[in-house]
Design an enzyme around this catalytic site. Structure first.
Site, PDB file in Angstrom:
ATOM      1  N   GLU A   1      -1.895   0.686   3.218  1.00  0.00           N
ATOM      2  CA  GLU A   1      -0.848   0.054   4.045  1.00  0.00           C
ATOM      3  C   GLU A   1       0.467   0.824   4.073  1.00  0.00           C
ATOM      4  O   GLU A   1       1.472   0.382   3.495  1.00  0.00           O
ATOM      5  CB  GLU A   1      -0.577  -1.370   3.548  1.00  0.00           C
ATOM      6  CG  GLU A   1      -1.767  -2.284   3.642  1.00  0.00           C
ATOM      7  CD  GLU A   1      -1.389  -3.753   3.458  1.00  0.00           C
ATOM      8  OE1 GLU A   1      -0.248  -4.033   3.070  1.00  0.00           O
ATOM      9  OE2 GLU A   1      -2.227  -4.619   3.747  1.00  0.00           O
TER      10      GLU A   1
ATOM     11  N   GLU B   1      -9.269  -5.773   3.110  1.00  0.00           N
ATOM     12  CA  GLU B   1      -8.623  -6.981   2.583  1.00  0.00           C
ATOM     13  C   GLU B   1      -8.659  -8.062   3.650  1.00  0.00           C
ATOM     14  O   GLU B   1      -8.376  -7.805   4.816  1.00  0.00           O
ATOM     15  CB  GLU B   1      -7.137  -6.756   2.246  1.00  0.00           C
ATOM     16  CG  GLU B   1      -6.881  -5.926   1.027  1.00  0.00           C
ATOM     17  CD  GLU B   1      -5.395  -5.712   0.760  1.00  0.00           C
ATOM     18  OE1 GLU B   1      -4.570  -6.546   1.188  1.00  0.00           O
ATOM     19  OE2 GLU B   1      -5.071  -4.702   0.133  1.00  0.00           O
TER      20      GLU B   1
END
Ligand code: GCO
Length: 459
Positions: free
Chosen positions: A168, A365
């Site tokens: 991320e 995720e």
């Protein structure tokens, strides 16, 4: 077939964690501080005033945590390696005791037949590099990250064939550096102009590209490599041709998609990103050859998806409109956790259709925080989380059924843990943790997920 939500036999079912969120042992066996150790100790930066000093004490509980994973039938585990445990000063001397911890983890996973998926960087950059040259504000960070990747792969590459470079990028660049105010994530720096923020993201992308080369060069066996992206996912209000076209436009410039997703997968920052940011002088400096480095061929693309943005076609210059949510829109226990299961279908589809990515896509995720409590029978009946996960997994199944290359899914998270600026107040685990005694209790969602894995379908 499709109504039973059966997945292909080789579908990857896993669970995910990250080093700083679970390991603890922050000053043990030679580990030195990361920017998160520093940041979490500054009053006010973490809402609860908590740190990852002890976290889930996973460093000392590896064997029992892995045994617990095995008891749930998990076959795949995503974790991250802490750079400051391996290279306490960011570069130079290797801390073999830190390496040994990951060997213990990997041996334990192997003993239980669980495949490791290792993320090289999940936000915990060495404080030493922040002090030396401002970490991600400098291009030097990209070379130092690649050197760290080389060190890790030389030592652990015999035990790992599934690599994720960086987790991320927007969350430690765009959220780590603020304009006019400090970033809300570490290092929590304040900068003068948004271009400086986007420059840190550019450096992180360079680090990813250089690390891909380093991993391939150092790996003693064939391996698969990808980047973990948290692309903003636009979702069409209606699946009409016009709204779908609008979504494809919107995908180009949601959050940092125009840099991260398009840069890494197409070798160009997206046209809409360049238009929108160019108008404001925010496009980072790009040296000749940078985008070639950034767009290394990848085996996999990883998406962390929790929510999305409703979009419809509009008669404006961009051709789309992002829609505000009405008051009362269903949401889990985070301000941004709006229920939008369709995002799990649109993510893999948009990566294929907008960026032409032909490799495997995995959801690295997905999950939610919920207000869990233990009932008088000692159970955590997190029916809200089960509802959430089931809805999202059904959309993952839709992507697979329609032929999009979605090959796996990792629930976030294996267990409750240190939720960054929220401290331990937000619980994302499918396993409950009583921090005082480090007691792990599988929630109802863990039992449900175990049954999904057992039947290889959404139950
Ligand atoms: C994330 C992070 C996780 C968070 C989770 C919930 O990659 O954002 O990988 O560390 O805990 O997303 O906010």
């Amino acid at each position: 077939m499709s109504t039973s939500y059966q997945f292909p036999a080789d579908f990857v079912w896993g669970a995910a964690t990250a080093a700083y969120q679970i390991e603890g042992a922050a000053a043990e066996d030679g580990r030195k501080p990361s920017v998160w150790d520093t940041f979490s100790k500054i009053p006010g930066r973490v809402k609860t005033g908590e740190t990852g000093d002890i976290a889930n004490d996973h460093y000392h509980r590896v064997e029992s945590d892995v045994a617990l994973m095995a008891s749930l039938g998990l076959k795949h585990y995503r974790f991250s390696i802490a750079w400051p445990r391996i290279l306490p000063d960011g570069t130079g001397a290797v801390n073999e005791k830190g390496v040994d911890f990951y060997k213990r983890l990997l041996d334990s996973l192997a003993k239980h037949g669980i495949t490791p998926h290792a993320t090289l960087f999940h936000w915990d950059s060495p404080q030493a590099l922040e002090d030396r040259y401002g970490s991600w504000r400098s291009r030097r960070m990209a070379d130092d990250f690649a050197a760290y990747a080389d060190v890790v792969v030389r030592r652990l590459g015999d035990r790992i064939s599934d690599w994720m470079t960086i987790n991320e990028i927007p969350c430690f660049t765009d959220l780590g550096y603020g304009v006019g105010k400090p970033g809300v994530h570490a290092p929590g720096t304040q900068v003068a102009h948004r271009k400086e923020v986007l420059q840190t993201a550019h450096h992180a992308l360079l680090a990813h590209g250089k690390a891909v080369k380093a991993i391939r060069a150092a790996s003693p066996k064939p391996c698969k490599i990808g980047l973990v992206d948290c692309a903003g996912i636009p979702v069409p209000v209606t699946e009409s041709a016009a709204d779908i076209a609008a979504v494809k436009r919107a995908f180009q410039d949601q959050w940092l998609n125009g840099m991260v997703t398009f840069g890494a997968l197409t070798g160009r920052y997206s046209e809409l990103f360049l238009t929108h940011k160019g108008d404001k002088g925010e496009v980072p400096d790009i040296a000749p050859g940078d985008l070639e480095i950034i767009s290394q061929p990848l085996d996999r693309w990883f998406l962390n998806i929790y929510s999305g943005t409703w979009v419809r076609a509009a008669a404006n210059a961009d051709g789309y409109e992002l829609l505000d949510l009405p008051i009362g829109y269903p949401r889990l226990d985070m301000p941004w956790l709006n229920l939008m299961p369709e995002s799990l279908y649109w993510g893999p589809r948009l990566v294929r259709e907008c960026c032409g990515f032909q490799g495997e896509v995995m959801i690295s995720e997905n999950g939610c925080a919920a207000q869990d409590s233990i009932n008088e029978r000692g159970e955590i009946m997190d029916l809200d989380r089960v509802r959430y996960l089931r809805d999202y997994l059904r959309q993952a199944h839709r992507a697979v059924a329609e032929g999009y290359p979605l090959k796996g899914y990792f629930v976030w998270s294996l267990m409750d843990n240190f939720e960054w600026a929220w401290g331990y107040a937000k619980r994302f685990g499918i396993i409950y943790n009583i921090y005082e005694s480090q007691t792990r209790i599988p929630k109802q969602s863990a039992k449900w997920y175990a049954e999904c894995i057992r039947q290889n379908r959404v139950v």
